[in-house]
Design an enzyme around this catalytic site. Structure first.
Site, PDB file in Angstrom:
ATOM      1  CG  HIS A  14       2.870  16.096 -20.003  1.00 54.70           C
ATOM      2  ND1 HIS A  14       3.211  17.293 -20.583  1.00 54.70           N
ATOM      3  CD2 HIS A  14       2.766  16.331 -18.676  1.00 54.70           C
ATOM      4  CE1 HIS A  14       3.327  18.212 -19.632  1.00 54.70           C
ATOM      5  NE2 HIS A  14       3.065  17.658 -18.472  1.00 54.70           N
TER       6      HIS A  14
ATOM      7  CD  GLU B  92      -0.988  15.674 -16.431  1.00 53.28           C
ATOM      8  OE1 GLU B  92      -1.087  16.850 -16.038  1.00 53.28           O
ATOM      9  OE2 GLU B  92       0.092  15.037 -16.410  1.00 53.28           O
ATOM     10  CG  HIS B  93      -0.912  20.182 -19.420  1.00 50.39           C
ATOM     11  ND1 HIS B  93      -0.450  21.460 -19.166  1.00 50.39           N
ATOM     12  CD2 HIS B  93      -0.016  19.345 -18.835  1.00 50.39           C
ATOM     13  CE1 HIS B  93       0.680  21.389 -18.477  1.00 50.39           C
ATOM     14  NE2 HIS B  93       0.962  20.117 -18.268  1.00 50.39           N
TER      15      HIS B  93
ATOM     16  CD  GLU C 238       4.964  20.479 -17.285  1.00 50.18           C
ATOM     17  OE1 GLU C 238       3.946  20.621 -17.986  1.00 50.18           O
ATOM     18  OE2 GLU C 238       5.089  19.566 -16.447  1.00 50.18           O
TER      19      GLU C 238
END
Lengths: 437, 458
Positions: free
Chosen positions: B70, B73-74, B150
């Site tokens: 993840h 991905e950012h 997040e």
């Protein structure tokens, strides 16, 4: 080489315009307004009936919400089980929801004859002869009380509720959509019936239809859905939302690791002459995801928040203009300062030519995406019908965006937004961040 | 009469679903470097969605670097040799596109939705960041803070998020599905940009990716564009995954989560096979039918018997996903109605599950589910994004997009006896994990007003 080629494509963007869908409109014999778009590609129909019957019409907070929730719980000859079985057995979907302006019921059905007939007959009873049985009311009352409890354990929802209350004050929009624990406890069946009888009437309804039915079939569907409704009258005009004359700061302690920050003031209404100018301006400020000014300052440059945004939410009367973000408690003041400074700078200087061009390219280039599915077109039809906007709204959308100038954006933000009178809500816990896993 | 009508409806729906088969509209290509390209035509509007799916996600991550898929991905938005940080997003925006990315347990995927004449732009940019990411340390230092925010937003401050995280961690003894997709906070705090470069080198290559394009496009043209932009990228040796299997559970596992909250909540999970691991291929379909009998619509058993009926639950749900890389669980969750206890709710849920073991579901219930599934297959076609998701997800977990077409006929074959058989085999107490939220006081949440202007006029 590569970059230049991309730029070339961007520059040659204009010209390719895709006009909106062909919207037809008429009134049912009972007086409900219909907006219809033919979409023959898929063997399905979406239909939504919207009443001017949201919480802005509440005498007691929560009545509008409960009335809407009870529609599917029993109507005509059928109880909730039978209504559910009728719809599920033909694969149809039904959903009801109630907001500040709108209260609605939507269905999605296959066009296969038995599926569509069963679904439309059920919808006609649900909106036209709901039972409002006492036992169903009690069960739904308890469900709303649980939902209100859930809202109180979410810092984001607590912040939003406090913001809306401070924003609308004495205006009917200040009423909480789901009501309060106190008001919910006292709602009677008579109040629900009175709300239904006054507002769930054909003259106060708009029907949106998108799907693989021809005009004649669409007319029949609209007649069928409204045949049990009283003709009735449109809801009365709502009062104007007054402007703020001083700043309000609310700090609400909450046992969370983040502080939720909301800032804003009353914004614009549907049909507002400043709508397109402020829409484009806000797109640059905080309406375009990762490439907006607020995202650049708060997230990209400083890593302060996962989500930071601003929006105008136009309603029958001026809805909120809102800027929001969430950050760890220790950084709340820094985030708040950056958000304020970004807004102040934007109001002062307006957008640059490059920013304006980029925003227009994004909005106009993305126009086909806005109307690329039946469900998106349905949303537009319901909105246009409910707020009495012109039927050529979508056709003129791209031109309206393209005609916005830098000076217009600056002037409109300076005239409409008063940074010295903002409402600021911070929900969180400054002293002691919750322990993380 | 009623029965004949139902059969006719079913026949009409079967015909309908046949004419909408994906197979008629999908074309598949494989580039020389091993990258798969799958195109589905949908000519309803002049738009397209383009998605690049990588076979990597949270279930590929070893302990200590959970959340790295993840995090990467950012960072995929933070620049390549050709495009500086943020430029990817700006180019897509200026071309009228919307874009984003998502990471799951079994996949990481990137997408752009744009006017269909912009496909080349999306492919050129995706091909560029598949191999040429720069991963600047100063960008990572800021972005990891965004990711922690997040996590705070989705998990730390959300009671149901906390429950789900602890439930998964407890339920899986061996499978990496025990870890949260976003990663444990401790691992995020210790993550280095070098960890990300290693992860990127391991998994981001054309032979570990699938391009899915759905929309107003010509499949042959898409293939040529894909060849032009992704074709030159080099194939890599992708790590061989060890076959992971969860050891058999030998007794019920229970836990509680104590966090500030107002309303209790519970999750129950029974370990179940999925399509990729099932010994008998009908079992996952029988489990899909079983979940829909419990929670497929307002006439299903949970709504009818627990929310209405006995009014013991304000909400109750059942969920099963046959399409994952590793075996998972059939999940049941719920919140008690006002005035009812967690104990009563759990008893009621267990009773509904017990009934599945003791008596066959009715033919009417199965018929209802089949009709719903066929209708929902039509409704899904209203979204190009969903159509692309379905293809990309199946391919990425190691299945085949043609399953989309076989799904309905496989469900149609499930019998009441088979539903009872999977209930008897898998929905048993020794195979169960339960986690309950025990709300703690929401202290210090009384409003304090510090106003600059006090009340204002109107």
């Amino acid at each position: 080489m590569r970059v230049r080629w991309l730029l070339l494509l961007i520059v040659t963007w204009s010209g390719q315009l895709w006009a909106g869908p062909d919207i037809q409109s008429w009134q049912t014999s009972k007086g409900a307004r219909v907006l219809y778009v033919s979409a023959p590609e898929l063997p399905m129909v979406d239909l939504r009936i919207v009443f001017d019957a949201g919480s802005a019409r509440d005498v007691t907070p929560g009545v509008a919400y409960l009335t809407n929730a009870l529609l599917e719980e029993g109507a005509g000859e059928w109880d909730a089980d039978q209504i559910a079985e009728r719809l599920d057995s033909v694969g149809s979907e039904m959903g009801a929801s109630s907001h500040r302006d709108m209260a609605m019921v939507s269905i999605r059905s296959l066009t296969e004859k038995r599926a569509l007939t069963t679904t439309i007959d059920t919808l006609a009873e649900v909106v036209g002869s709901p039972r409002f049985d006492g036992a169903d009311l009690e069960r739904n009352r308890k469900a709303v009380l649980v939902s209100l409890n859930h809202n109180e354990q979410s810092p984001g929802t607590v912040a939003k509720k406090a913001f809306m209350k401070a924003l609308f004050r004495e205006h009917p929009y200040a009423t909480e959509v789901e009501g309060t624990k106190e008001s919910m406890a006292g709602i009677t069946r008579q109040q629900v019936i009175a709300h239904y009888q006054r507002y769930y009437v054909a003259s106060n309804a708009v029907i949106a239809i998108v799907g693989a039915v021809n005009r004649l079939e669409a007319e029949r569907l609209a007649e069928r859905v409204t045949h049990r409704l009283e003709a009735g009258e449109r809801a009365a005009e709502l009062p104007m939302v007054s402007t703020l004359e001083a700043a309000t700061k609310l700090a609400i302690p909450f046992p969370s690791s983040q502080s939720h920050i909301l800032m804003g003031q009353p914004g614009i209404y549907r049909g507002d002459p400043d709508y397109f100018v402020l829409y484009v301006g806000n797109h640059i400020l905080g309406g375009s995801g990762l490439v907006s000014l607020l995202s650049e300052e708060v997230r990209e440059k400083r890593g302060l928040s996962y989500s930071v945004y601003s929006y105008f939410s136009p309603m029958r009367r001026n809805g909120p203009f809102l800027i929001g973000a969430q950050t760890q408690n220790a950084k709340a003041q820094e985030a708040l300062d950056v958000m304020k400074q970004t807004l102040a700078r934007f109001i002062e200087a307006g957008p640059s030519e490059e920013e304006l061009t980029a925003a227009k390219q994004n909005i106009t280039g993305g126009f086909p995406l806005r109307i690329a599915s039946n469900s998106k077109i349905l949303e537009y039809l319901a909105m246009l019908g409910f707020y009495d906007l012109p039927l050529d709204y979508l056709e003129r959308f791209v031109d309206n965006i393209n005609s916005v100038s830098r000076e217009q954006v600056r002037e409109a933000f300076q005239r409409r937004i008063q940074p010295e009178n903002l409402i600021t809500v911070v929900v969180g816990n400054g002293q002691k961040p919750a322990q993380s896993n | 009469m009623e029965h004949t009508m139902r059969l006719m409806l079913c026949a009409a729906l079967m015909l309908l679903s046949f004419s909408l088969l994906a197979e008629n509209r999908v074309q598949e290509f494989v580039l020389d470097n091993g990258m798969k390209v799958i195109v589905k035509e949908d000519r309803r509007a002049p738009i397209m969605v383009s998605q690049v799916w990588y076979k990597v996600g949270a279930s590929y991550e070893p302990d200590g670097i959970t959340g790295i898929s993840h995090a990467l991905e950012h960072m995929m938005f933070k620049g390549t040799k050709a495009h500086k940080p943020g430029e990817f997003s700006r180019i897509i925006a200026q071309n009228g596109g919307t874009e984003n990315a998502f990471t799951g347990r079994d996949y990481t995927a990137y997408f752009q939705t744009m006017s269909s004449d912009r496909l080349a732009i999306s492919l050129e940019l995706e091909a560029d960041r598949m191999r040429h990411l720069t991963l600047p340390a100063e960008e990572f230092a800021k972005e990891i803070e965004v990711i922690k925010e997040e996590r705070r937003l989705r998990t730390e401050d959300k009671p149901t998020g906390q429950v789900y995280e602890q439930f998964s961690a407890l339920a899986y003894r061996s499978l990496p599905y025990a870890n949260p997709v976003i990663g444990w906070m401790n691992d995020l705090e210790n993550m280095q940009v070098g960890d990300l470069s290693d992860w990127y080198r391991l998994w981001y290559a054309p032979n570990n990716a699938t391009l899915v394009v759905v929309g107003d496009v010509d499949p042959q043209e898409v293939f040529l564009l894909a060849k032009k932009y992704f074709g030159p990228l080099k194939r890599e040796a992708i790590p061989q995954l060890k076959p992971l299997r969860e050891p058999q559970q030998k007794g019920e596992t229970r836990s509680v989560v104590k966090v500030p909250a107002n309303e209790p909540y519970m999750i129950m999970g029974f370990k179940t096979p999925v399509l990729t691991t099932a010994e008998t291929s009908w079992e996952p379909y029988a489990l899909e039918m079983l979940a829909a009998v419990l929670d497929g619509g307002s006439s299903a058993r949970f709504s009818k018997n627990l929310v209405r009926g006995s009014e013991v639950a304000v909400s109750a749900g059942a969920e099963y996903n046959a399409f994952t890389r590793l075996p998972g669980m059939l999940l049941v969750d719920g919140t008690p109605a006002k005035g009812r206890t967690m104990q009563e709710l759990e008893e009621a849920l267990r009773q509904e599950i017990g009934r599945l073991r003791s008596e066959p579901v009715t033919e009417e219930e199965l018929e209802r589910v089949r009709t719903q599934v066929i209708a929902s297959k039509v409704f899904e076609l209203d979204s190009v994004f969903y159509q692309a998701m379905e293809i990309g997800m199946l391919e990425t977990v190691g299945l085949d997009w043609r399953l989309i077409d076989q799904y309905v006929s496989a469900l149609k074959k499930v019998t009441p006896e088979q539903v009872r058989e999977v209930a008897t085999r898998y929905l048993v107490d020794d195979n169960l994990t339960v986690t309950q939220l025990e709300p703690q006081p929401m202290e210090n949440s009384k409003p304090v007003r510090r106003s600059a202007g006090g009340r204002h006029g109107s």
